[in-house]
Scaffold this motif. Sequence first.
Motif, PDB file in Angstrom:
ATOM      1  N   LEU A   1     -47.106  13.101  44.484  1.00 14.69           N
ATOM      2  CA  LEU A   1     -47.965  12.409  43.509  1.00 14.69           C
ATOM      3  C   LEU A   1     -47.242  11.215  42.883  1.00 14.69           C
ATOM      4  CD1 LEU A   1     -49.596  15.496  41.742  1.00 14.69           C
ATOM      5  CD2 LEU A   1     -50.700  13.901  43.322  1.00 14.69           C
ATOM      6  N   TYR A   2     -45.954  11.404  42.574  1.00 12.14           N
ATOM      7  CA  TYR A   2     -45.165  10.307  42.017  1.00 12.14           C
ATOM      8  C   TYR A   2     -45.073   9.142  43.001  1.00 12.14           C
ATOM      9  CZ  TYR A   2     -43.501  12.837  37.885  1.00 12.14           C
ATOM     10  OH  TYR A   2     -43.409  13.486  36.678  1.00 12.14           O
ATOM     11  N   LEU A   3     -44.875   9.456  44.275  1.00  9.07           N
ATOM     12  CA  LEU A   3     -44.774   8.408  45.286  1.00  9.07           C
ATOM     13  C   LEU A   3     -46.098   7.656  45.445  1.00  9.07           C
ATOM     14  CD1 LEU A   3     -42.665  10.210  48.031  1.00  9.07           C
ATOM     15  CD2 LEU A   3     -41.971   8.221  46.688  1.00  9.07           C
ATOM     16  N   GLN A   4     -47.200   8.400  45.375  1.00 11.54           N
ATOM     17  CA  GLN A   4     -48.507   7.752  45.454  1.00 11.54           C
ATOM     18  C   GLN A   4     -48.703   6.782  44.285  1.00 11.54           C
ATOM     19  OE1 GLN A   4     -51.728  10.590  46.008  1.00 11.54           O
ATOM     20  NE2 GLN A   4     -50.471  11.814  47.402  1.00 11.54           N
ATOM     21  N   GLN A   5     -48.227   7.204  43.126  1.00  8.95           N
ATOM     22  CA  GLN A   5     -48.314   6.342  41.948  1.00  8.95           C
ATOM     23  C   GLN A   5     -47.482   5.065  42.145  1.00  8.95           C
ATOM     24  OE1 GLN A   5     -50.318   6.867  39.425  1.00  8.95           O
ATOM     25  NE2 GLN A   5     -49.705   4.995  38.334  1.00  8.95           N
ATOM     26  N   LEU A   6     -46.300   5.223  42.770  1.00 10.26           N
ATOM     27  CA  LEU A   6     -45.440   4.059  43.023  1.00 10.26           C
ATOM     28  C   LEU A   6     -46.093   3.075  43.981  1.00 10.26           C
ATOM     29  CD1 LEU A   6     -41.900   5.717  43.346  1.00 10.26           C
ATOM     30  CD2 LEU A   6     -42.668   4.152  41.558  1.00 10.26           C
ATOM     31  N   VAL A   7     -46.846   3.610  44.941  1.00 12.70           N
ATOM     32  CA  VAL A   7     -47.546   2.735  45.888  1.00 12.70           C
ATOM     33  C   VAL A   7     -48.515   1.832  45.144  1.00 12.70           C
ATOM     34  CG1 VAL A   7     -49.212   2.687  47.777  1.00 12.70           C
ATOM     35  CG2 VAL A   7     -47.298   4.275  47.851  1.00 12.70           C
TER      36      VAL A   7
ATOM     37  N   GLU B   1     -48.343   0.971  41.997  1.00 10.84           N
ATOM     38  CA  GLU B   1     -47.657   0.102  41.041  1.00 10.84           C
ATOM     39  C   GLU B   1     -46.813  -0.978  41.716  1.00 10.84           C
ATOM     40  OE1 GLU B   1     -45.427   2.688  38.584  1.00 10.84           O
ATOM     41  OE2 GLU B   1     -47.172   3.514  37.522  1.00 10.84           O
ATOM     42  N   SER B   2     -46.341  -0.718  42.933  1.00 12.80           N
ATOM     43  CA  SER B   2     -45.455  -1.661  43.612  1.00 12.80           C
ATOM     44  C   SER B   2     -46.246  -2.779  44.279  1.00 12.80           C
ATOM     45  CB  SER B   2     -44.610  -0.931  44.652  1.00 12.80           C
ATOM     46  OG  SER B   2     -43.773  -1.842  45.313  1.00 12.80           O
ATOM     47  N   LYS B   3     -45.657  -3.966  44.283  1.00 15.07           N
ATOM     48  CA  LYS B   3     -46.310  -5.112  44.903  1.00 15.07           C
ATOM     49  C   LYS B   3     -45.578  -5.605  46.153  1.00 15.07           C
ATOM     50  CE  LYS B   3     -48.222  -6.723  40.509  1.00 15.07           C
ATOM     51  NZ  LYS B   3     -48.293  -7.837  39.538  1.00 15.07           N
ATOM     52  N   ALA B   4     -44.372  -5.069  46.406  1.00 14.38           N
ATOM     53  CA  ALA B   4     -43.599  -5.490  47.584  1.00 14.38           C
ATOM     54  C   ALA B   4     -44.043  -4.694  48.807  1.00 14.38           C
ATOM     55  CB  ALA B   4     -42.114  -5.290  47.325  1.00 14.38           C
TER      56      ALA B   4
ATOM     57  N   ASP C   1     -44.376   0.281  52.310  1.00 13.10           N
ATOM     58  CA  ASP C   1     -44.270   0.945  53.614  1.00 13.10           C
ATOM     59  C   ASP C   1     -43.242   2.071  53.584  1.00 13.10           C
ATOM     60  OD1 ASP C   1     -46.185  -0.678  54.701  1.00 13.10           O
ATOM     61  OD2 ASP C   1     -44.764  -2.138  55.525  1.00 13.10           O
ATOM     62  N   SER C   2     -42.118   1.844  52.936  1.00 14.85           N
ATOM     63  CA  SER C   2     -41.076   2.873  52.836  1.00 14.85           C
ATOM     64  C   SER C   2     -41.570   4.083  52.057  1.00 14.85           C
ATOM     65  CB  SER C   2     -39.824   2.293  52.157  1.00 14.85           C
ATOM     66  OG  SER C   2     -39.269   1.259  52.934  1.00 14.85           O
ATOM     67  N   ILE C   3     -42.269   3.801  50.965  1.00 12.38           N
ATOM     68  CA  ILE C   3     -42.802   4.896  50.136  1.00 12.38           C
ATOM     69  C   ILE C   3     -43.822   5.707  50.928  1.00 12.38           C
ATOM     70  CG2 ILE C   3     -44.179   5.431  48.091  1.00 12.38           C
ATOM     71  CD1 ILE C   3     -42.902   3.003  46.726  1.00 12.38           C
ATOM     72  N   LYS C   4     -44.676   4.996  51.677  1.00 13.90           N
ATOM     73  CA  LYS C   4     -45.690   5.700  52.479  1.00 13.90           C
ATOM     74  C   LYS C   4     -45.036   6.593  53.535  1.00 13.90           C
ATOM     75  CE  LYS C   4     -49.604   2.527  51.981  1.00 13.90           C
ATOM     76  NZ  LYS C   4     -50.506   1.575  52.687  1.00 13.90           N
ATOM     77  N   ASN C   5     -43.972   6.093  54.170  1.00 13.67           N
ATOM     78  CA  ASN C   5     -43.259   6.884  55.177  1.00 13.67           C
ATOM     79  C   ASN C   5     -42.628   8.130  54.557  1.00 13.67           C
ATOM     80  OD1 ASN C   5     -43.865   5.157  57.292  1.00 13.67           O
ATOM     81  ND2 ASN C   5     -42.065   3.871  56.948  1.00 13.67           N
TER      82      ASN C   5
END
Length: 258
Positions: A85-91, A93-96, A101-105
């Motif tokens: 869930l935290y990683l999904q939130q980072l996706v 919030e992140s604009k790079a 892509d790294s977070i999704k992997n």
Amino acid sequence: MGETSFKIMLIIFNVIFIAFIGAIVVFIREYHRKKKAYIEQIKTIDILHKKELLKTQMEIQVQTMKSIGREIHDNVGQKLTLSSLYLQQLVYESKAPEIIDSIKNINIIINESLEDLRHLSKSLTDDTIENNTIFELIENECKKISNLKKCKISFKSDSQIKPVSYRKKSILLRISQEFIQNSIKHASCEKIDISLYENEGKLHLKLQDDGKGFDVENLKTNGIGIKNMKKRTEMIDGIFNLESNIKNGTKLTVVIPI
């Protein structure tokens, strides 16, 4: 008169001597009988101890597996879910793009791990053996093998089989699984036939394949699998009979009291 007394004394001596020898013989026989009975008693105690030990080990194993399964589900699984869930939130919030892509992997890996853990947790906490009859357990195992299309497998059973304990169901299922796996992996069989029926208060499990067979007398070749099946059968007061010949397949019969 002296000669008569001598003869009487000689007779008495012989009688006493024979009685003495007889007493020694009786004593030796009784000693050996008691020694044999004592050895048998020790063996019986040892067998009972091993049975109780196996029963305790199985109970501990079941409880331990359930405890581990619950811990995986309630603790590790929840933490991985929270991480996802935290990683999904980072996706969001992140604009790079490269970071996204790294977070999704990473998230994909976590979700795959979660799925694996769910399967593991389910298998450890599964009450399949406890909640199903021995007929249903072996039938389900046969269906799994049929779905794999490794070989043809048939299962015949008497529908009126009396219920058996968790311990006996567990051992019979493990023996069936071991035989099936050996037949597929080592015997290169095309067909496995399994039958289960009750006769005169005993449960008969017969497993037979049409594989290449082996030399039953050569235990080194047979490996620990067969020895374990035999030991398990003996622990539930069963009779284990294995027949096999080169190029003529293998047949295993297990008979246990109900």
